[in-house]
Design a protein around this motif. Structure first.
Motif, PDB file in Angstrom:
ATOM      1  N   LEU A   1       0.837  -1.195   0.000  1.00  0.00           N
ATOM      2  CA  LEU A   1       0.000   0.000   0.000  1.00  0.00           C
ATOM      3  C   LEU A   1       0.872   1.245   0.000  1.00  0.00           C
ATOM      4  O   LEU A   1       0.576   2.238  -0.670  1.00  0.00           O
ATOM      5  N   LEU A   2       1.987   1.173   0.751  1.00  0.00           N
ATOM      6  CA  LEU A   2       2.946   2.272   0.815  1.00  0.00           C
ATOM      7  C   LEU A   2       4.321   1.745   0.439  1.00  0.00           C
ATOM      8  O   LEU A   2       4.554   0.538   0.380  1.00  0.00           O
ATOM      9  N   THR A   3       5.257   2.666   0.199  1.00  0.00           N
ATOM     10  CA  THR A   3       6.645   2.313  -0.041  1.00  0.00           C
ATOM     11  C   THR A   3       7.514   3.415   0.553  1.00  0.00           C
ATOM     12  O   THR A   3       7.004   4.351   1.167  1.00  0.00           O
ATOM     13  N   HIS A   4       8.819   3.297   0.394  1.00  0.00           N
ATOM     14  CA  HIS A   4       9.757   4.288   0.923  1.00  0.00           C
ATOM     15  C   HIS A   4      10.416   5.054  -0.209  1.00  0.00           C
ATOM     16  O   HIS A   4      10.698   4.493  -1.272  1.00  0.00           O
ATOM     17  N   ASP A   5      10.703   6.329   0.047  1.00  0.00           N
ATOM     18  CA  ASP A   5      11.494   7.091  -0.905  1.00  0.00           C
ATOM     19  C   ASP A   5      12.975   6.951  -0.546  1.00  0.00           C
ATOM     20  O   ASP A   5      13.339   6.165   0.347  1.00  0.00           O
ATOM     21  N   ALA A   6      13.836   7.699  -1.212  1.00  0.00           N
ATOM     22  CA  ALA A   6      15.268   7.572  -0.991  1.00  0.00           C
ATOM     23  C   ALA A   6      15.677   7.887   0.438  1.00  0.00           C
ATOM     24  O   ALA A   6      16.674   7.372   0.944  1.00  0.00           O
ATOM     25  N   ASP A   7      14.897   8.725   1.110  1.00  0.00           N
ATOM     26  CA  ASP A   7      15.199   9.110   2.489  1.00  0.00           C
ATOM     27  C   ASP A   7      14.434   8.284   3.511  1.00  0.00           C
ATOM     28  O   ASP A   7      14.349   8.648   4.683  1.00  0.00           O
TER      29      ASP A   7
ATOM     30  N   LEU B   1       0.371   1.363  -3.819  1.00  0.00           N
ATOM     31  CA  LEU B   1      -0.962   0.922  -4.239  1.00  0.00           C
ATOM     32  C   LEU B   1      -2.058   1.785  -3.627  1.00  0.00           C
ATOM     33  O   LEU B   1      -3.182   1.817  -4.136  1.00  0.00           O
ATOM     34  N   ALA B   2      -1.773   2.450  -2.547  1.00  0.00           N
ATOM     35  CA  ALA B   2      -2.685   3.463  -2.011  1.00  0.00           C
ATOM     36  C   ALA B   2      -2.417   4.769  -2.747  1.00  0.00           C
ATOM     37  O   ALA B   2      -1.290   5.031  -3.172  1.00  0.00           O
ATOM     38  N   GLU B   3      -3.444   5.584  -2.908  1.00  0.00           N
ATOM     39  CA  GLU B   3      -3.234   6.850  -3.623  1.00  0.00           C
ATOM     40  C   GLU B   3      -2.721   7.953  -2.706  1.00  0.00           C
ATOM     41  O   GLU B   3      -2.301   9.013  -3.172  1.00  0.00           O
ATOM     42  N   ALA B   4      -2.738   7.699  -1.386  1.00  0.00           N
ATOM     43  CA  ALA B   4      -2.266   8.682  -0.416  1.00  0.00           C
ATOM     44  C   ALA B   4      -1.901   7.964   0.873  1.00  0.00           C
ATOM     45  O   ALA B   4      -2.217   6.780   1.054  1.00  0.00           O
ATOM     46  N   LEU B   5      -1.242   8.668   1.779  1.00  0.00           N
ATOM     47  CA  LEU B   5      -0.989   8.108   3.103  1.00  0.00           C
ATOM     48  C   LEU B   5      -2.317   7.892   3.811  1.00  0.00           C
ATOM     49  O   LEU B   5      -3.320   8.535   3.484  1.00  0.00           O
ATOM     50  N   PRO B   6      -2.370   6.992   4.791  1.00  0.00           N
ATOM     51  CA  PRO B   6      -3.658   6.649   5.406  1.00  0.00           C
ATOM     52  C   PRO B   6      -4.237   7.770   6.253  1.00  0.00           C
ATOM     53  O   PRO B   6      -3.523   8.620   6.782  1.00  0.00           O
TER      54      PRO B   6
ATOM     55  N   PRO C   1       3.915   2.611  14.844  1.00  0.00           N
ATOM     56  CA  PRO C   1       4.512   2.449  13.516  1.00  0.00           C
ATOM     57  C   PRO C   1       3.669   1.628  12.541  1.00  0.00           C
ATOM     58  O   PRO C   1       4.205   1.073  11.583  1.00  0.00           O
ATOM     59  N   PHE C   2       2.349   1.555  12.750  1.00  0.00           N
ATOM     60  CA  PHE C   2       1.558   0.655  11.918  1.00  0.00           C
ATOM     61  C   PHE C   2       1.677   0.960  10.423  1.00  0.00           C
ATOM     62  O   PHE C   2       1.739   0.052   9.594  1.00  0.00           O
ATOM     63  N   ALA C   3       1.698   2.230  10.049  1.00  0.00           N
ATOM     64  CA  ALA C   3       1.782   2.561   8.618  1.00  0.00           C
ATOM     65  C   ALA C   3       3.019   1.928   7.983  1.00  0.00           C
ATOM     66  O   ALA C   3       2.983   1.533   6.805  1.00  0.00           O
ATOM     67  N   GLU C   4       4.108   1.800   8.751  1.00  0.00           N
ATOM     68  CA  GLU C   4       5.316   1.159   8.232  1.00  0.00           C
ATOM     69  C   GLU C   4       5.071  -0.304   7.886  1.00  0.00           C
ATOM     70  O   GLU C   4       5.738  -0.867   7.012  1.00  0.00           O
ATOM     71  N   ARG C   5       4.114  -0.918   8.559  1.00  0.00           N
ATOM     72  CA  ARG C   5       3.807  -2.321   8.289  1.00  0.00           C
ATOM     73  C   ARG C   5       3.060  -2.492   6.964  1.00  0.00           C
ATOM     74  O   ARG C   5       2.961  -3.610   6.445  1.00  0.00           O
TER      75      ARG C   5
END
Length: 532
Positions: free
Chosen positions: A65-71, A78-83, A157-161
């Motif tokens: 759903l989310l991923t990480h950028d370079a930082d 797959l999500a269109e925005a952060l939750p 840290p749930f969003a990280e999961r």
């Protein structure tokens, strides 16, 4: 050291079948202008996210759903925005990107997300990392493009999961989750498609022409599995590989110079949370003694290890958290102090014998220390640790073996292990230290048991308050000073050597696992050929 992280297999390395399509062999051909062959040390046991593959994101075959950028900041995938997060921290709502398809052409939907998380949490699923999702009370698909997670407690840290890859229900849901074809023939939404897997040799990928983020410029990508560091360096030097992860001293000899055919190479170093540690099994008469643990913890010369073993590419480690992290507990550094180590052993009744090795109640201060064959960095750490321990009167017998040899011995014999995650302190520390997971595969390999640590780990993962979490992880680190179930040695910078013919290469702050998901190829789908 979560799940399979001790052998570096949880989420990150890939490779298989020849790029040319001929029969598989152990020497992939040099890549073309739009291809890359990368040498890594380990491979996954499965390519199914339902069994733990790619759980920290960046799997290339799949998306989360989310991923990480370079930082290492979270961003939508797959999500269109952060939750959207409820005020009490118990509800996370994700709106999904529209128009995404799996590589077989089937549409991606919220049902696939719900299926993935529910299946991982199912007791019948053999996913050793499912405790990472302990906070989830339920996951619900609302329509085709909305997913709602309900938590048992406000897990900060749930969003990280939710970088965890999403599996297609229409394929994975129709077969045995633990042994079906999906474990070796995955279908995802990611930038690459798996074209073959020759286990123990390589996995090969081709660019996904229907990828929602745009078809990658690197059309063919192969990960060659080469366990031995020296062999990996030789094959890079000969031109069989375009890139490889190498120990710092080998990287120095090959990087930033002209290689075969006068191809220029560049060296990339990545800061990491990757540590090397010696497990001190509780169920051993020597390593289970707190005095021995305390003595070994200050008898090791960490600074010398960084300088001599890593050529300065790293830093001393005093626990799972690097000293440069905001989560590090100041004051928990343990300086090298051999004299004090000897006094601790003397006071505890460990007296030197005729050969200099200490004895207590008829028990000789001696134990084996296993490291994985072909891993030069682990071998060097094991031998240096044994040398330092002997100066304190403790005999450590370094032994090399495969994980198949080592794993059955982990309850009572020490291991030169690794781990580390930059995402959140809960991600590594809970599975490394909680007594509830002692002996659970590669979780808590030392079977460390400390009630104060157990309590702090629960507080750290269940609190939504940053100050309370910091206090909890400070407690964990200070308890490790009193009773170190592991002797942490170094945090290692990962060093990569890459042929200098692409643009867009960078590195991230990396976890222990380093393969497809890490290194300069973490964003291989964004690389572009250099213009001549």
């Amino acid at each position: 050291m979560t799940a399979r992280t001790a052998r570096g297999v949880a989420a990150a390395t890939l490779a298989a079948a020849l790029i040319t399509g001929t029969a598989a062999c152990s020497h992939p051909a040099a890549a073309g202008a739009d291809s890359a062959v990368v040498g890594i040390a380990t491979e996954p046991e499965s390519l199914s996210p339902l069994l733990g593959y790619g759980k920290d994101g960046n799997s290339k075959i799949f998306d989360g759903l989310l991923t990480h950028d370079a930082d290492m900041r979270l961003k939508p995938a797959l999500a269109e925005a952060l939750p959207e997060v409820s005020a009490d921290g118990l509800t996370y709502t994700y709106t999904l990107r529209r128009g995404v398809k799996f590589s077989d052409g089937a549409p991606f939907s919220a049902e696939d997300v719900a299926f993935t998380y529910r299946t991982i949490l199912d007791a019948k699923t053999n996913n050793a990392s499912k405790t990472e999702l302990d906070a989830i009370a339920g996951v619900e698909a609302r329509g085709g493009d909305t997913v709602v997670f309900t938590l048992k407690y406000p897990y900060a840290p749930f969003a990280e999961r939710t970088v965890l890859p999403i599996a297609p229900e229409h394929i994975a849901g129709r077969q045995d989750v633990n042994s079906g074809d999906f474990t070796t023939r995955p279908v995802g939404t990611g930038p690459y498609l798996l074209t073959g897997w020759s286990k123990g040799e390589k996995l090969s990928f081709t660019a996904n022409p229907g990828y929602w983020g745009g078809e990658p410029a690197v059309k063919k990508f192969t990960m060659a599995v080469i366990k031995d560091d020296d062999v990996r360096a030789t094959r890079l030097r000969s031109g069989e590989l375009d890139a490889a992860i190498l120990p710092p001293n080998l990287a120095r000899a090959l990087g930033d110079q002209h290689g075969t055919g006068d191809k220029a190479r560049r060296t990339y170093a990545a800061k990491t949370f990757d540590y090397r540690t010696v497990t001190l099994p509780t169920h051993h008469a020597v390593t289970g003694d707190v005095a021995v643990r305390q003595a070994l913890d200050i008898a090791v010369d960490r600074g010398a290890m960084v300088d001599k073993l890593l050529d300065g590419a790293g830093k001393p480690a005093y626990g799972p958290v690097p000293t440069g992290s905001p989560w590090f507990a100041a004051g928990t550094e343990r300086p090298y102090d051999l004299d004090r180590a000897k006094r601790i052993l003397d006071d505890a009744g460990w007296k030197a014998g005729e050969d200099g090795i200490r004895v207590k109640d008829g028990v000789r201060a001696s134990f084996p220390l296993w490291y994985t064959s072909g891993d030069k960095i682990r071998q060097d750490h094991a031998l240096a640790f044994a040398s330092d321990a002997k100066k304190a009167g403790i005999e450590v017998k370094a032994e090399a073996g495969t994980w198949e040899v080592i794993e059955p011995r982990m309850k009572t014999e020490a291991v030169l292990a690794g781990g580390g995650s930059p995402a959140d302190p809960d991600f590594d520390q809970y599975q490394l230290l909680t007594s509830a997971l002692g002996g659970d595969g590669f979780n808590n390999m030392a079977r460390y048991a400390n009630p104060a640590v157990d309590s702090a780990l629960v507080d750290g993962r269940r609190s939504g308050d940053q100050a309370a979490r910091r206090a909890a992880y400070d407690t964990v680190q200070r308890e490790l000073v009193k009773n170190p179930g592991y002797v942490f040695l170094t945090h290692i910078d990962h060093v990569y050597v890459v042929d200098d013919r692409w643009e867009g290469l960078t590195t991230q702050v990396e976890p222990h696992d380093h393969g497809l998901g890490s290194g300069p190829w973490w964003n291989v789908e964004s690389w572009k050929p250099k213009q001549k």
